[in-house]
Motif scaffolding. Structure first.
Motif, PDB file in Angstrom:
ATOM      1  N   GLN A  10     -19.640 -65.299 -12.960  1.00  0.00           N
ATOM      2  CA  GLN A  10     -20.985 -65.287 -13.523  1.00  0.00           C
ATOM      3  C   GLN A  10     -21.374 -66.679 -14.000  1.00  0.00           C
ATOM      4  N   ALA A  11     -20.432 -67.397 -14.625  1.00  0.00           N
ATOM      5  CA  ALA A  11     -20.727 -68.749 -15.111  1.00  0.00           C
ATOM      6  C   ALA A  11     -21.100 -69.680 -13.965  1.00  0.00           C
ATOM      7  N   LEU A  12     -20.435 -69.543 -12.844  1.00  0.00           N
ATOM      8  CA  LEU A  12     -20.735 -70.381 -11.684  1.00  0.00           C
ATOM      9  C   LEU A  12     -22.132 -70.105 -11.133  1.00  0.00           C
ATOM     10  N   ASN A  13     -22.642 -68.918 -11.387  1.00  0.00           N
ATOM     11  CA  ASN A  13     -23.953 -68.517 -10.883  1.00  0.00           C
ATOM     12  C   ASN A  13     -24.958 -68.297 -12.006  1.00  0.00           C
ATOM     13  N   ALA A 132     -16.761 -57.354  -6.280  1.00  0.00           N
ATOM     14  CA  ALA A 132     -17.630 -58.502  -6.539  1.00  0.00           C
ATOM     15  C   ALA A 132     -19.096 -58.131  -6.335  1.00  0.00           C
ATOM     16  N   VAL A 133     -19.393 -57.432  -5.241  1.00  0.00           N
ATOM     17  CA  VAL A 133     -20.768 -57.026  -4.975  1.00  0.00           C
ATOM     18  C   VAL A 133     -21.227 -55.981  -5.985  1.00  0.00           C
ATOM     19  N   SER A 201     -21.565 -64.697  -5.252  1.00  0.00           N
ATOM     20  CA  SER A 201     -22.665 -65.663  -5.238  1.00  0.00           C
ATOM     21  C   SER A 201     -23.787 -65.237  -4.311  1.00  0.00           C
ATOM     22  N   ARG A 202     -23.423 -64.739  -3.136  1.00  0.00           N
ATOM     23  CA  ARG A 202     -24.460 -64.300  -2.200  1.00  0.00           C
ATOM     24  C   ARG A 202     -25.228 -63.099  -2.758  1.00  0.00           C
ATOM     25  N   GLU A 207     -30.224 -60.772  -5.030  1.00  0.00           N
ATOM     26  CA  GLU A 207     -30.936 -60.036  -6.076  1.00  0.00           C
ATOM     27  C   GLU A 207     -32.194 -60.796  -6.489  1.00  0.00           C
ATOM     28  N   GLN A 208     -32.084 -62.099  -6.669  1.00  0.00           N
ATOM     29  CA  GLN A 208     -33.264 -62.876  -7.039  1.00  0.00           C
ATOM     30  C   GLN A 208     -34.311 -62.820  -5.932  1.00  0.00           C
TER      31      GLN A 208
END
Length: 221
Positions: A10-13, A132-133, A201-202, A207-208
């Motif tokens: 989460q921090a990376l993204n 992860a997803v 990350s993907r 989502e955005q």
């Protein structure tokens, strides 16, 4: 950097994660001011995820390393195919969406891409990839909609969507998902960790894109 795998991802993204949980869509849904045209577009496209999402849960159940997580995931799948599916049907009725548009609408690019990502994670048959997803798909909604002391808007199409993502069962499940991803992060090799991180990350980026596109006119995706 945190030692917890889920928190490190989460921090990376974080910039994109924050853009999602503070998105206009979530703010307007929580305020009950979301335009019916936008809500209809969102629900029609989001409903196309249920089939692939249940398949992703099935892949997570199949690839889990013990019985206990399979039980937990099966319980969540039961909620998706009952309470959440019922919400969709009632809301699509309220918005007067005809059967054909519910079942076989033209798919927007973010919908196609998110379906593909879930399918890819499921076909990988790797528990960490599935987690992860799932951590993104559920964790973003928890962080966006679970706000202390909030007052639910009057219309059920807004209020019940919030309530589905702000309740003790859902909070507990998302916490469990994150803990499972942490546990798997400790047991898999660096290549597998990197693969799961890529799925995470993907998923956040998609989502955005999905939130963004419901405000665009049809055909502009």
């Amino acid at each position: 950097m945190t030692d917890r795998f889920s928190e490190s991802l989460q921090a990376l993204n974080q910039p994109v994660w924050d853009a999602c949980i503070h998105h206009r869509f979530i703010d307007e849904m929580r305020a009950g001011s979301l335009d019916d045209v936008v809500l209809r577009r969102y629900l029609v496209q989001d409903y196309q995820f249920i089939n692939q999402f249940v398949a992703l849960l099935g892949a997570a159940i199949a690839s889990a390393d013990s019985f206990a997580p399979r039980v937990r995931l099966a319980q969540f799948a039961a909620m998706i195919t009952s309470d959440e599916n019922t919400y969709f049907q009632r809301s699509l009725d309220e918005l007067q969406v005809p059967a054909q548009e519910r079942e076989t609408p033209p798919l927007t690019l973010p919908t196609v891409q998110f379906q593909a990502l879930m399918g890819q994670a499921a076909r990988s048959q790797k528990y960490a990839n599935c987690l992860a997803v799932l951590c993104v798909a559920e964790g973003l909604y928890l962080d966006g909609f679970d706000q202390p002391g909030q007052t639910l808007p009057p219309r059920f199409v807004h209020a019940e969507w919030i309530s589905l993502h702000a309740n003790d069962f859902f909070r507990d499940f998302v916490g469990w998902l994150r803990a499972e991803l942490d546990r798997m992060g400790e047991s898999i090799d660096p290549d597998a960790r990197a693969e799961a991180a890529d799925y995470f990350s993907r998923a956040v980026a998609l989502e955005q894109a999905f939130f963004d596109h419901v405000y665009q006119p049809p055909g502009a995706d």
